[in-house]
Enzyme design. Structure first.
Site, PDB file in Angstrom:
ATOM      1  N   SER A 119       2.361 -31.343 -29.975  1.00 38.80           N
ATOM      2  CA  SER A 119       3.159 -31.464 -31.556  1.00 38.80           C
ATOM      3  C   SER A 119       3.798 -32.957 -30.937  1.00 38.80           C
ATOM      4  O   SER A 119       4.213 -33.069 -30.017  1.00 38.80           O
ATOM      5  CB  SER A 119       3.970 -30.304 -31.957  1.00 38.80           C
ATOM      6  OG  SER A 119       4.987 -30.680 -32.498  1.00 38.80           O
ATOM      7  N   TYR A 171      10.377 -24.355 -29.069  1.00 41.02           N
ATOM      8  CA  TYR A 171       8.995 -25.069 -29.358  1.00 41.02           C
ATOM      9  C   TYR A 171       8.889 -26.430 -28.683  1.00 41.02           C
ATOM     10  O   TYR A 171       7.736 -26.661 -28.294  1.00 41.02           O
ATOM     11  CB  TYR A 171       9.001 -24.981 -30.957  1.00 41.02           C
ATOM     12  CG  TYR A 171       7.853 -25.517 -31.478  1.00 41.02           C
ATOM     13  CD1 TYR A 171       6.490 -24.818 -31.640  1.00 41.02           C
ATOM     14  CD2 TYR A 171       7.720 -26.951 -32.275  1.00 41.02           C
ATOM     15  CE1 TYR A 171       5.584 -25.050 -32.187  1.00 41.02           C
ATOM     16  CE2 TYR A 171       6.588 -27.461 -32.796  1.00 41.02           C
ATOM     17  CZ  TYR A 171       5.460 -26.478 -32.739  1.00 41.02           C
ATOM     18  OH  TYR A 171       4.155 -26.964 -33.256  1.00 41.02           O
TER      19      TYR A 171
HETATM   20  P1  NDP Z   1      -1.103 -21.425 -37.960  1.00 41.76           P
HETATM   21  O1  NDP Z   1       0.235 -20.787 -37.865  1.00 41.76           O
HETATM   22  O2  NDP Z   1      -1.611 -21.961 -39.643  1.00 41.76           O
HETATM   23  O3  NDP Z   1      -2.468 -20.944 -37.308  1.00 41.76           O
HETATM   24  C1  NDP Z   1      -2.379 -20.607 -36.078  1.00 41.76           C
HETATM   25  C2  NDP Z   1      -3.729 -20.360 -35.191  1.00 41.76           C
HETATM   26  O4  NDP Z   1      -3.436 -20.004 -33.804  1.00 41.76           O
HETATM   27  C3  NDP Z   1      -4.419 -19.118 -36.125  1.00 41.76           C
HETATM   28  O5  NDP Z   1      -5.798 -19.285 -36.088  1.00 41.76           O
HETATM   29  C4  NDP Z   1      -3.902 -18.141 -34.951  1.00 41.76           C
HETATM   30  O6  NDP Z   1      -4.850 -16.863 -35.086  1.00 41.76           O
HETATM   31  C5  NDP Z   1      -3.719 -18.707 -33.710  1.00 41.76           C
HETATM   32  N1  NDP Z   1      -3.133 -18.045 -32.813  1.00 41.76           N
HETATM   33  C6  NDP Z   1      -1.634 -17.852 -32.784  1.00 41.76           C
HETATM   34  N2  NDP Z   1      -1.265 -17.244 -31.858  1.00 41.76           N
HETATM   35  C7  NDP Z   1      -2.220 -16.521 -31.276  1.00 41.76           C
HETATM   36  C8  NDP Z   1      -2.697 -15.785 -30.144  1.00 41.76           C
HETATM   37  N3  NDP Z   1      -1.760 -15.238 -29.187  1.00 41.76           N
HETATM   38  N4  NDP Z   1      -3.965 -15.677 -29.652  1.00 41.76           N
HETATM   39  C9  NDP Z   1      -4.896 -16.457 -30.257  1.00 41.76           C
HETATM   40  N5  NDP Z   1      -4.664 -17.124 -31.460  1.00 41.76           N
HETATM   41  C10 NDP Z   1      -3.491 -17.129 -31.618  1.00 41.76           C
HETATM   42  O7  NDP Z   1      -0.946 -22.906 -37.288  1.00 41.76           O
HETATM   43  P2  NDP Z   1      -1.299 -24.271 -37.288  1.00 41.76           P
HETATM   44  O8  NDP Z   1      -2.745 -24.132 -37.561  1.00 41.76           O
HETATM   45  O9  NDP Z   1      -0.301 -24.980 -38.393  1.00 41.76           O
HETATM   46  O10 NDP Z   1      -0.915 -24.750 -36.018  1.00 41.76           O
HETATM   47  C11 NDP Z   1      -2.040 -25.077 -35.103  1.00 41.76           C
HETATM   48  C12 NDP Z   1      -1.543 -25.648 -33.571  1.00 41.76           C
HETATM   49  O11 NDP Z   1      -0.980 -27.053 -34.188  1.00 41.76           O
HETATM   50  C13 NDP Z   1      -0.499 -24.977 -33.158  1.00 41.76           C
HETATM   51  O12 NDP Z   1      -0.430 -25.257 -31.565  1.00 41.76           O
HETATM   52  C14 NDP Z   1       0.998 -25.705 -33.694  1.00 41.76           C
HETATM   53  O13 NDP Z   1       2.035 -25.686 -32.810  1.00 41.76           O
HETATM   54  C15 NDP Z   1       0.175 -27.252 -33.829  1.00 41.76           C
HETATM   55  N6  NDP Z   1       1.186 -27.949 -34.609  1.00 41.76           N
HETATM   56  C16 NDP Z   1       1.037 -27.684 -36.080  1.00 41.76           C
HETATM   57  C17 NDP Z   1       1.775 -28.496 -36.857  1.00 41.76           C
HETATM   58  C18 NDP Z   1       2.029 -28.143 -38.373  1.00 41.76           C
HETATM   59  O14 NDP Z   1       2.639 -28.958 -39.083  1.00 41.76           O
HETATM   60  N7  NDP Z   1       1.104 -27.305 -38.808  1.00 41.76           N
HETATM   61  C19 NDP Z   1       2.598 -29.739 -36.468  1.00 41.76           C
HETATM   62  C20 NDP Z   1       2.589 -30.130 -34.980  1.00 41.76           C
HETATM   63  C21 NDP Z   1       1.539 -29.062 -34.148  1.00 41.76           C
HETATM   64  P3  NDP Z   1      -4.440 -15.486 -35.746  1.00 41.76           P
HETATM   65  O15 NDP Z   1      -4.118 -15.495 -37.409  1.00 41.76           O
HETATM   66  O16 NDP Z   1      -5.700 -14.608 -35.605  1.00 41.76           O
HETATM   67  O17 NDP Z   1      -3.341 -14.711 -34.698  1.00 41.76           O
END
Ligand code: NDP
Length: 237
Positions: free
Chosen positions: A132, A146
């Site tokens: 991030s 975070y």
């Molecule tokens: P979402 O919350 O929309 O999606 C998160 C994804 O990660 C889901 O597919 C979820 O699966 C999976 N996930 C979360 N916890 C687990 C776990 N314990 N085991 C397996 N899968 C898991 O997040 P984003 O798409 O927004 O974010 C994706 C990445 O990008 C993250 O690392 C986030 O920190 C990073 N990011 C996002 C930003 C944003 O503005 N959106 C900005 C900067 C970084 P499930 O639903 O099945 O649990």
């Protein structure tokens, strides 16, 4: 022939948001794709059906589950660790168990996934972790845990790039800024505040992040390693 034909790609946390866009991008480019999810089975099943990717239930907070999923998948050409959780709030009152789980998913998970994948990854493989822009910059209160987790990835990438460089394996961090997903909706209550510190005052897209991931995983990026790649609308400028 597509760019990733005959390549095996595994995406940790691929059921929704940025991860789902990465799964779709690699599947469209001809890769054999596996992805993990934790709780979102309906979304995972729908994505698997529409892309041909294989969905694997695996909790990214659980080291044994991560290692078992990678061993079951067999040697990976590309590992993408996207799973991440955001726990925000006053550090004096925030639930310490929630912080520990964030550390498990956001730091321990990618480290153990990267190391396990590297055991059998062929020369020239690619390891990518979604960090991030908060790994570089934290302009608002409530984000210490975070931001800590995303900064930790930077040291990991630099170190593992040195460890695996002799095999041509690259290790990179992609650092999105505000990106329109369930975690951070473009119309969410904090959107305007976030846009106030950006040069380009709008959320990015999951597909845009996925394109950068595919470039870094591709044949022209073999000399890019140990580096952070922000795609953040100037949030970190
Ligand atoms: P979402 O919350 O929309 O999606 C998160 C994804 O990660 C889901 O597919 C979820 O699966 C999976 N996930 C979360 N916890 C687990 C776990 N314990 N085991 C397996 N899968 C898991 O997040 P984003 O798409 O927004 O974010 C994706 C990445 O990008 C993250 O690392 C986030 O920190 C990073 N990011 C996002 C930003 C944003 O503005 N959106 C900005 C900067 C970084 P499930 O639903 O099945 O649990």
């Amino acid at each position: 022939m597509s760019e990733f034909t005959s390549k095996k790609v595994m995406v940790f946390g691929g059921s929704r948001g940025i991860g789902a866009a990465i799964v779709s991008g690699f599947a469209d480019a001809g890769a054999a794709v596996l992805f993990t999810y934790a709780g979102s089975k309906p979304a995972a099943d729908a994505l698997a059906a529409s892309t041909g990717a294989v969905a694997v239930q695996s909790d990214a907070a659980d080291r044994a589950s991560i290692i078992a999923a990678i061993r079951a998948a067999g040697p990976l050409d590309v590992l993408v660790y996207n799973a991440g959780v955001l726990v925000g709030g006053d550090p004096l009152t925030i639930d310490p168990d929630a912080v520990d789980r964030l550390i498990d998913v956001n730091i321990r998970g990618p480290y153990h996934a990267a190391v396990e994948a590297a055991r059998t990854m062929p020369d020239g493989g690619r390891i990518l972790v979604i960090g991030s822009v908060n790994g570089d910059r934290t302009p608002f209160p409530g984000l210490a845990a975070y931001s800590m987790s995303k900064s930790a990835l930077q040291g990991m990438a630099r170190g593992l790039a040195r460890d695996f460089g002799s095999r041509g394996i690259t290790v990179n961090i992609v650092q999105p800024g505000p990106t329109d997903t369930d975690m951070n909706p473009a119309e969410g209550p904090d959107a305007e505040l976030m846009h106030s510190v950006m040069a380009i005052k709008r959320h990015g897209t999951a597909e845009g992040v996925a394109k950068l991931v595919l470039y870094l995983a591709g044949p022209h990026a073999g000399g890019i390693t140990g580096a952070m790649h922000s795609i953040d609308g100037g949030f970190g400028a």
